[in-house]
Design a protein around this motif. Structure first.
Motif, PDB file in Angstrom:
ATOM      1  N   TYR A  46      -8.800   2.192  -4.244  1.00  0.00           N
ATOM      2  CA  TYR A  46      -7.430   1.577  -4.371  1.00  0.00           C
ATOM      3  C   TYR A  46      -6.651   0.680  -2.696  1.00  0.00           C
ATOM      4  CZ  TYR A  46      -6.982   0.517  -9.390  1.00  0.00           C
ATOM      5  OH  TYR A  46      -7.419  -0.139 -11.016  1.00  0.00           O
ATOM      6  N   LYS A  55      -8.256  -2.743  -2.044  1.00  0.00           N
ATOM      7  CA  LYS A  55      -8.130  -3.587  -2.903  1.00  0.00           C
ATOM      8  C   LYS A  55      -6.609  -4.699  -1.785  1.00  0.00           C
ATOM      9  CE  LYS A  55      -8.437  -1.688  -7.245  1.00  0.00           C
ATOM     10  NZ  LYS A  55      -9.028  -2.343  -7.991  1.00  0.00           N
ATOM     11  N   VAL A  94      -3.699  -4.407  -2.352  1.00  0.00           N
ATOM     12  CA  VAL A  94      -3.294  -2.439  -1.563  1.00  0.00           C
ATOM     13  C   VAL A  94      -2.475  -3.154  -0.433  1.00  0.00           C
ATOM     14  CG1 VAL A  94      -3.283  -0.568  -2.000  1.00  0.00           C
ATOM     15  CG2 VAL A  94      -3.683  -1.719  -3.824  1.00  0.00           C
ATOM     16  N   PHE A 114      -1.122   0.877 -14.734  1.00  0.00           N
ATOM     17  CA  PHE A 114      -2.508   0.767 -14.419  1.00  0.00           C
ATOM     18  C   PHE A 114      -2.984   0.788 -15.828  1.00  0.00           C
ATOM     19  CE2 PHE A 114      -6.768   2.858 -15.806  1.00  0.00           C
ATOM     20  CZ  PHE A 114      -7.718   1.914 -14.568  1.00  0.00           C
ATOM     21  N   HIS A 133      -4.966   6.522  -7.013  1.00  0.00           N
ATOM     22  CA  HIS A 133      -5.300   5.411  -6.970  1.00  0.00           C
ATOM     23  C   HIS A 133      -3.164   4.828  -7.006  1.00  0.00           C
ATOM     24  CE1 HIS A 133      -9.138   5.288  -7.563  1.00  0.00           C
ATOM     25  NE2 HIS A 133      -8.913   4.713  -9.497  1.00  0.00           N
TER      26      HIS A 133
END
Ligand code: BG6
Length: 490
Positions: free
Chosen positions: A182, A185, A188, A217, A243
């Motif tokens: 994560y 990403k 993020v 999520f 995450h």
């Protein structure tokens, strides 16, 4: 591309992670010219495989490779890949790997000291023994050696400490790259820029203005095919502990002194230390049942019939510092739900009453996937002669604003960082420790059967009690007539 010659060894090369994520990411980096100029990739696993079978593993999940250019790229990529089979617990196998690396280094590489990157796409039960074998037999004294590892990093505070401890004597922290994908990403990574590059946004993120925060999520598929693995861990260890707590720490942390890896991670650790262990009363867990032609969690043969393993969990936690005291952060994650979505929703407090009645709250929404977006729900005057209000939004939808840009896969970003020796987007040992401390008592209570799962149907929004649960922490659903479109592309 940078110029240090590099050998990348993908351990667990015949497994799912390597096939689906590691090789495709390496291929894309190769295609973009971002791997070091002289790179050689060795797949390593126990299975005996001939060249064709290995080539199939490497290429099975590549995208955009059907035209001539694509085929050419695949051929060139396969030329730098090879496979060696070997055991995970035998010096001899690793010595064989080492000999092969030495041969490649002397025949194909021009520098004295090519880097070695060991990517462990392996199940947790062999992490430690492989890390040991590599250190003993494949560590180059001349060059830099790096090891990339994937979760699960233990199952609770104690086992995580054990694992960190066992690896620590072998591989130094600066040689170790713990992946939480994560952190690779785009949205993020954007959290730090959005907050600290925009004073007006960060100034609003505190307990004076924010009522509640949700980090959600959702996945539309269940654990089909990996139930056996999943049952040992459950959704909280799979998603929330890693995450979602990473996302939480970036959203809630204070301004780091710089963008250096240590400054960022110091602040992340500091904010997580202010989070007390989650209390049982602040948790709702669920397990999916068969519906709409889809199997229930327990219909998987590898799952025990009496499993109390959650496939859905919602929990509220608090950050006890000056900025956030009293604001609930609700972390929700579930498998076999109605849609695929990862989203951060910061809901602000009510507008002072008097001027308005029933005016919706502001929300800052960061959609991590799919369709990356940041939008701010706000009230506007209804256009026209009436003095009325209307919910509207300031909208940064990536597909519209950055339509030409390719958003890299998380694994591409992270492998590149590891090759560059940049730890900013990897998990430091003390980060793991603080986040496990937040979840461990709760996990033990669930493992002991003290908290029971509520059933929910495959393809639904989650357990029926979910709406009431979220409302308990102050979340107000915006007027039903206001629906944010999933895609806003014209
Ligand atoms: C992994 C979990 O870490 O993340 C999986 O083990 C989950 O259960 C996956 O499906 C989700 O990743 P992404 O990138 O598809 O959101």
């Amino acid at each position: 591309a940078f110029d240090n010659d590099t050998i990348i060894v993908v351990l667990g090369a015949s497994g799912d992670l390597a096939k689906k994520k590691t090789f495709p990411a390496l291929f894309n980096l190769f295609r973009l010219g971002l791997l070091p100029k002289t790179t050689h990739i060795i797949g390593y696993a126990r299975t005996k495989m001939d060249r064709d079978t290995f080539a199939e593993k490497v290429t099975g999940h590549l995208k955009n490779v059907d035209d001539d250019k694509g085929k050419q790229d695949v051929d060139s990529f396969l030329k730098i890949c090879q496979y060696i089979s070997g055991q995970y617990d035998e010096d001899e196998s690793f010595q064989n790997l080492n000999k092969e690396m030495e041969r490649i280094e002397s025949e194909k590489m021009k520098h004295d000291a090519p880097s070695r990157l060991f990517y462990m796409a392996l199940p947790p039960n062999v992490f430690t023994v492989v890390a040991k074998g590599l250190k003993k037999n494949c560590y180059s004294d001349k060059a830099n050696n790096r090891i990339v590892i994937e979760k699960p990093f233990g199952k609770d505070l104690e086992s995580s400490r054990e694992m960190i401890g066992a690896l620590k004597g072998l591989w130094k922290e600066e040689e170790t790259f713990r992946i939480d994908h994560y952190l690779g990403k785009e949205m993020v990574k954007n959290l730090l820029i959005m907050r600290f590059g925009n004073p007006f946004i960060d100034a609003g993120l505190n307990n004076k203005l924010v009522d509640n925060v949700q980090i959600t999520f959702k996945e539309p598929f269940g654990t089909e095919g990996r139930g056996g693995y999943f049952d040992e861990f459950g959704i909280i260890r799979d998603i929330q502990q890693n995450h979602l707590s990473q996302v939480l720490s970036l959203l809630a942390m204070e301004r780091p002194k710089s963008f250096s890896a240590e400054d960022i991670r110091d602040e992340k650790v500091r904010v997580l230390k202010a989070v007390p262990a989650i209390q049982e009363k602040d948790v709702l867990i669920g397990q999916y049942t068969a519906a709409n032609g889809k199997p229930g969690y327990k219909d998987d043969d590898t799952v025990p019939k009496d499993s109390n393993c959650p496939t859905f969990a919602a929990m509220a936690l608090y950050v006890n510092n000056e900025r956030w005291k009293g604001v609930p952060f609700i972390l929700k994650a579930g498998k076999a739900l109605d849609e695929a979505k990862v989203v951060i929703r910061v809901q602000f407090k009510d507008t002072p009453q008097g001027l308005f009645k029933d005016i919706p709250r502001n929300e800052l929404v960061i959609r991590i996937q799919p369709d990356e977006a940041v939008y701010l729900k706000m009230n506007s005057k209804k256009p026209g002669l009436e003095m009325a209000t209307l919910p509207a939004d300031l909208d940064l939808t990536y597909k519209e604003r950055f339509s030409e840009v390719r958003i890299p896969e998380a694994y591409e970003a992270l492998i590149l960082d590891a090759l560059n020796g940049d730890h900013s987007n990897f998990v430091r040992d003390d980060e793991l420790d603080v986040s496990w401390a937040i979840f461990t008592p709760l996990l033990h209570a669930i493992d002991a059967g003290k908290i029971k799962n509520e059933p929910y149907e495959y393809g639904s929004r989650g357990p029926a009690a979910l709406n009431d649960f979220i409302a308990r922490y102050g979340y107000q659903r915006t007027n039903e007539s206001y629906e944010w479109p999933t895609t806003n592309v014209k």
